[in-house]
Structures are given as C-alpha cells and as structure tokens.
Design a protein around this motif. Structure first.
Motif, short mmCIF file in Angstrom:
data_model
loop_
_atom_site.label_atom_id
_atom_site.label_comp_id
_atom_site.label_asym_id
_atom_site.label_seq_id
_atom_site.Cartn_x
_atom_site.Cartn_y
_atom_site.Cartn_z
N GLN A 223 19.30 -2.74 -13.35
CA GLN A 223 18.02 -3.24 -13.88
C GLN A 223 16.99 -3.37 -12.76
O GLN A 223 15.82 -3.05 -12.94
N LYS A 224 17.44 -3.81 -11.60
CA LYS A 224 16.54 -3.93 -10.45
C LYS A 224 15.99 -2.56 -10.08
O LYS A 224 14.81 -2.42 -9.75
N ASN B 157 15.47 -0.11 -12.10
CA ASN B 157 14.47 0.22 -13.12
C ASN B 157 13.14 -0.47 -12.81
O ASN B 157 12.07 0.12 -12.97
N GLU B 158 13.22 -1.72 -12.36
CA GLU B 158 12.00 -2.45 -12.00
C GLU B 158 11.33 -1.81 -10.79
O GLU B 158 10.10 -1.65 -10.76
N THR C 145 9.22 1.34 -11.38
CA THR C 145 7.90 1.23 -12.00
C THR C 145 6.93 0.33 -11.23
O THR C 145 5.75 0.35 -11.51
N SER C 146 7.43 -0.44 -10.27
CA SER C 146 6.55 -1.41 -9.64
C SER C 146 6.23 -1.14 -8.17
O SER C 146 5.32 -1.74 -7.63
#
Length: 196
Positions: A67-68, A70-71, A74-75
């Motif tokens: 999940q990290k 994925n973050e 995008t960031s």
C-alpha cells in the motif's frame, strides 16, 4: 471463529511479532506458544506450520508495504518514490529479522503461503522502477527481478549485526547506482531528509 479462539489467534500473532522481532524467523514455535500462555496444540491448531504462522504475521505487514508503494507511486517524483521505497523496505526487514530468506524462497514457489504477498511486493517494486525509468532517472538495463534481487540482498545484509549500522549508507549507494541521472540537489535533499 469463537471469541476465545479469536482472542488466542490475536494474542499468538502479537506474541509472534515480538518474538520474531527479537529472535528472527527461527524463533521457536514452542516459545511463542509459551509466551502467549497457550499450549503448543493451540498454536498448531491456528497455525499448523511455521510458514502458516509467518504468512499470517507477514501478510498484514507486506500488504501495508505494498500500500505504501501505491501511495509513493502517486505522491512523489519517481526517483524520490524509489528511494523512499528502499527505506520502507529496510524498515520492514529490520523489524522482521530473517524475513528476506523466507521471501526469497517464497518468491520462487507458487505453492508457498507467502507467494501472493511476495509477488505483490515484487510487482510494486517493478512499477516504481518503471516509473523512474520512464522519467529518465533510473537505469534502463535492469528490470523488476533485478530490483527485487537488490532489495533482498540489501535486506539480508542489514540482518547481519556488522552491517545494520550501515543500512542508510547502503541504501544511498544502491539508490545512486540505480538512479544515476538524478540531480545532485535531489540526492542531497533526500540524504538530509533521511538523517532527520
């Protein structure tokens, strides 16, 4: 699952996490059961094999790691995301001593209980690498398998007491090798952030 069984399950995972953090993946199943105040039979009812216990213990953490990624995808800028990913990976391996060997063998065995979680980490790594390659900051002569291999090697190295204090330095060396086209300002900025 009955309330008492659910309580035992949660307690076993919490104790297993603490024991593995202290003693690594070779921690005794009997010791985990004793520290959780349950019999070995209760532990084996919930987790019939060592791999089943580690699957339950690690999957939650591996899912958070994925999940990290994925973050980060995008960031952050692609090169910052890749370096941050290395740091997340190092934090994970340092809090789960011995996990790299388990993941490396699970990665090559589709029948392993850890295979899906390992494949997700591998895939996340490959996506972050491809993004940095598309931006032109990452080497183009490597792929996701190469990156996963480097991450595994780095995780294994810092599992050794003599290399643990050099973990951050090793991350910088690997990042510099993978991302040769970053500007020196970006490199210094990321080093300063890692030292905070």
């Amino acid at each position: 699952m009955r309330a008492d069984a659910k309580k035992n399950y949660s307690r076993l995972l919490a104790v297993a996490h603490d024991v593995v953090a202290k003693h690594g993946v070779d921690a005794s199943m009997r010791d985990i059961a004793r520290r959780a105040d349950v019999g070995l039979a209760t532990l084996l009812r919930h987790f019939p094999t060592r791999e089943a216990l580690f699957e339950a213990l690690l999957c939650t953490h591996l899912d958070k790691l994925t999940q990290k990624a994925n973050e980060l995808e995008t960031s952050n800028s692609p090169d910052e995301a890749l370096v941050s990913w290395f740091r997340e990976w190092m934090a994970f391996t340092q809090s789960h001593r011995g996990v790299v060997a388990l993941m490396a063998s699970a990665h090559a065995n589709a029948d392993s209980a850890l295979y899906a979680s390992c494949a997700a980490v591998h895939s996340a790594s490959a996506r972050l690498l491809l993004r940095a390659q598309a931006e032109g900051t990452a080497r183009t002569d490597m792929n996701g398998d190469d990156l996963f291999g480097l991450m595994a090697a780095l995780g294994w190295l810092v599992d050794l007491p003599s290399f643990a204090p050099r973990a951050d330095h090793l991350v910088h060396i690997i990042a510099d090798a993978i991302l040769p086209n970053r500007s020196s300002n970006d490199i210094e900025k990321q080093r300063a952030e890692s030292e905070r």
